[in-house]
Scaffold this motif. Structure first.
Motif, short mmCIF file in Angstrom:
data_model
loop_
_atom_site.label_atom_id
_atom_site.label_comp_id
_atom_site.label_asym_id
_atom_site.label_seq_id
_atom_site.Cartn_x
_atom_site.Cartn_y
_atom_site.Cartn_z
N ILE A 14 -16.48 -46.38 -7.13
CA ILE A 14 -16.94 -46.15 -8.49
C ILE A 14 -17.00 -44.63 -8.69
O ILE A 14 -17.51 -43.92 -7.83
N ALA A 15 -16.45 -44.18 -9.81
CA ALA A 15 -16.52 -42.75 -10.15
C ALA A 15 -17.27 -42.60 -11.46
O ALA A 15 -17.02 -43.33 -12.42
N ILE A 16 -18.19 -41.66 -11.47
CA ILE A 16 -18.98 -41.36 -12.67
C ILE A 16 -18.80 -39.88 -12.97
O ILE A 16 -18.99 -39.03 -12.08
N CYS A 17 -18.40 -39.57 -14.19
CA CYS A 17 -18.21 -38.19 -14.59
C CYS A 17 -19.17 -37.86 -15.72
O CYS A 17 -19.37 -38.65 -16.63
N LYS A 18 -19.74 -36.64 -15.64
CA LYS A 18 -20.67 -36.18 -16.65
C LYS A 18 -20.40 -34.73 -16.97
O LYS A 18 -20.50 -33.92 -16.06
N PRO A 19 -20.04 -34.37 -18.21
CA PRO A 19 -19.72 -35.29 -19.29
C PRO A 19 -18.52 -36.17 -18.93
O PRO A 19 -17.93 -36.01 -17.87
N ALA A 20 -18.15 -37.06 -19.83
CA ALA A 20 -17.12 -38.05 -19.55
C ALA A 20 -15.80 -37.41 -19.13
O ALA A 20 -15.47 -36.30 -19.55
N PHE A 21 -15.05 -38.15 -18.31
CA PHE A 21 -13.73 -37.71 -17.88
C PHE A 21 -12.89 -37.36 -19.10
O PHE A 21 -12.86 -38.11 -20.08
N ASP A 22 -12.22 -36.24 -19.01
CA ASP A 22 -11.33 -35.78 -20.08
C ASP A 22 -10.14 -35.13 -19.40
O ASP A 22 -10.30 -34.12 -18.71
N PHE A 23 -8.96 -35.72 -19.56
CA PHE A 23 -7.78 -35.23 -18.86
C PHE A 23 -7.50 -33.75 -19.17
O PHE A 23 -7.01 -33.03 -18.32
N THR A 24 -7.85 -33.32 -20.38
CA THR A 24 -7.60 -31.92 -20.75
C THR A 24 -8.57 -30.96 -20.05
O THR A 24 -8.38 -29.75 -20.11
N LYS A 25 -9.59 -31.51 -19.38
CA LYS A 25 -10.58 -30.66 -18.69
C LYS A 25 -10.56 -30.83 -17.18
O LYS A 25 -11.48 -30.41 -16.49
N VAL A 26 -9.49 -31.49 -16.66
CA VAL A 26 -9.37 -31.70 -15.22
C VAL A 26 -8.77 -30.47 -14.54
O VAL A 26 -9.17 -30.10 -13.45
N HIS A 27 -7.80 -29.85 -15.20
CA HIS A 27 -7.11 -28.66 -14.69
C HIS A 27 -6.43 -28.94 -13.35
O HIS A 27 -6.70 -28.27 -12.34
N ARG A 28 -5.54 -29.92 -13.35
CA ARG A 28 -4.77 -30.23 -12.13
C ARG A 28 -3.73 -29.17 -11.87
O ARG A 28 -3.09 -28.67 -12.78
N GLU A 29 -3.56 -28.87 -10.60
CA GLU A 29 -2.55 -27.89 -10.18
C GLU A 29 -1.20 -28.61 -10.03
O GLU A 29 -1.15 -29.82 -9.81
N GLN A 30 -0.14 -27.87 -10.13
CA GLN A 30 1.19 -28.46 -10.01
C GLN A 30 1.56 -28.65 -8.56
O GLN A 30 1.21 -27.99 -7.69
N ALA A 71 -7.81 -46.92 -4.79
CA ALA A 71 -6.74 -46.01 -4.37
C ALA A 71 -5.97 -46.67 -3.23
O ALA A 71 -6.57 -47.04 -2.22
N PRO A 72 -4.66 -46.84 -3.39
CA PRO A 72 -3.88 -47.49 -2.34
C PRO A 72 -3.77 -46.61 -1.09
O PRO A 72 -4.01 -45.39 -1.15
N PRO A 73 -3.41 -47.19 0.03
CA PRO A 73 -3.20 -46.39 1.24
C PRO A 73 -2.17 -45.29 0.98
O PRO A 73 -1.21 -45.49 0.24
N LYS A 74 -2.41 -44.13 1.59
CA LYS A 74 -1.51 -42.97 1.54
C LYS A 74 -1.44 -42.33 0.15
O LYS A 74 -0.57 -41.51 -0.12
N TRP A 75 -2.37 -42.65 -0.74
CA TRP A 75 -2.41 -42.09 -2.09
C TRP A 75 -3.03 -40.70 -2.05
O TRP A 75 -3.90 -40.40 -1.25
N SER A 76 -2.58 -39.84 -2.94
CA SER A 76 -3.22 -38.53 -3.12
C SER A 76 -2.89 -38.02 -4.51
O SER A 76 -1.96 -38.50 -5.16
N GLU A 77 -3.67 -37.06 -4.96
CA GLU A 77 -3.38 -36.40 -6.22
C GLU A 77 -3.52 -34.91 -6.03
O GLU A 77 -4.10 -34.46 -5.03
N PRO A 78 -3.01 -34.12 -6.96
CA PRO A 78 -3.04 -32.65 -6.79
C PRO A 78 -4.47 -32.11 -6.81
O PRO A 78 -5.40 -32.76 -7.29
N TYR A 79 -4.59 -30.89 -6.31
CA TYR A 79 -5.87 -30.19 -6.43
C TYR A 79 -6.20 -30.05 -7.90
O TYR A 79 -5.31 -29.99 -8.77
N GLN A 80 -7.50 -30.02 -8.19
CA GLN A 80 -7.97 -29.85 -9.56
C GLN A 80 -9.30 -29.11 -9.56
O GLN A 80 -9.97 -29.04 -8.53
N THR A 81 -9.66 -28.58 -10.72
CA THR A 81 -10.94 -27.90 -10.90
C THR A 81 -11.56 -28.40 -12.20
O THR A 81 -11.44 -27.75 -13.24
N PRO A 82 -12.19 -29.58 -12.18
CA PRO A 82 -12.69 -30.20 -13.40
C PRO A 82 -13.88 -29.47 -14.02
O PRO A 82 -14.68 -28.86 -13.31
N GLU A 83 -13.98 -29.58 -15.33
CA GLU A 83 -15.10 -29.00 -16.08
C GLU A 83 -16.24 -30.00 -16.21
O GLU A 83 -17.04 -29.90 -17.14
#
Length: 120
Positions: free
Chosen positions: A104-120, A42-54
């Motif tokens: 390193i990021a590990i997701c269980k079950p595997a990362f799925d963009f449709t299950k991240v639920h990012r806020e706008q 992640a570069p300096p000053k990077w951010s992403e929206p809030y999310q509620t992953p499954e």
């Protein structure tokens, strides 16, 4: 048939925010829906929206620092530290610092963009 697989060509996830995501194992790279393992910078000053992953997400910091806002609580991890965030937890990931953060990021079950639920 071999009982192992060495990943030599991880899937590089296209991004528009300067973050490097190399998925070594997971749905995009090895068609594994049970777990994903990704190397990220992640570069300096990077951010992403809030999310509620499954899915559960484990993060291990290799270099730098990363900020998490977990259910309203600010948590900062440094190199050598790790965290597990339970599924269905509202979280925001960022690197508000001046140096890149490698992890390193590990997701269980595997990362799925449709299950991240990012806020706008």
């Amino acid at each position: 048939m071999k009982k192992y697989f060495i990943q030599k060509t991880p899937f590089v996830v296209p991004t528009t925010d300067g973050k490097l995501i190399e998925e070594h194992h997971g749905s995009a790279s090895t068609n594994n829906l049970e777990i994903s393992i990704a190397h990220m910078i992640a570069p300096p000053k990077w951010s992403e929206p809030y999310q509620t992953p499954e899915f559960e997400e484990y993060t291990y910091i290799i270099k730098g620092k990363k900020q998490f806002i977990i259910e309203g609580e600010i948590v900062i991890l440094e190199a050598g530290q790790s965290i597990k965030i339970e599924k269905n937890t509202r979280v925001q990931y960022s690197n508000p610092f001046d140096e890149p953060c490698e992890y390193i990021a590990i997701c269980k079950p595997a990362f799925d963009f449709t299950k991240v639920h990012r806020e706008q």
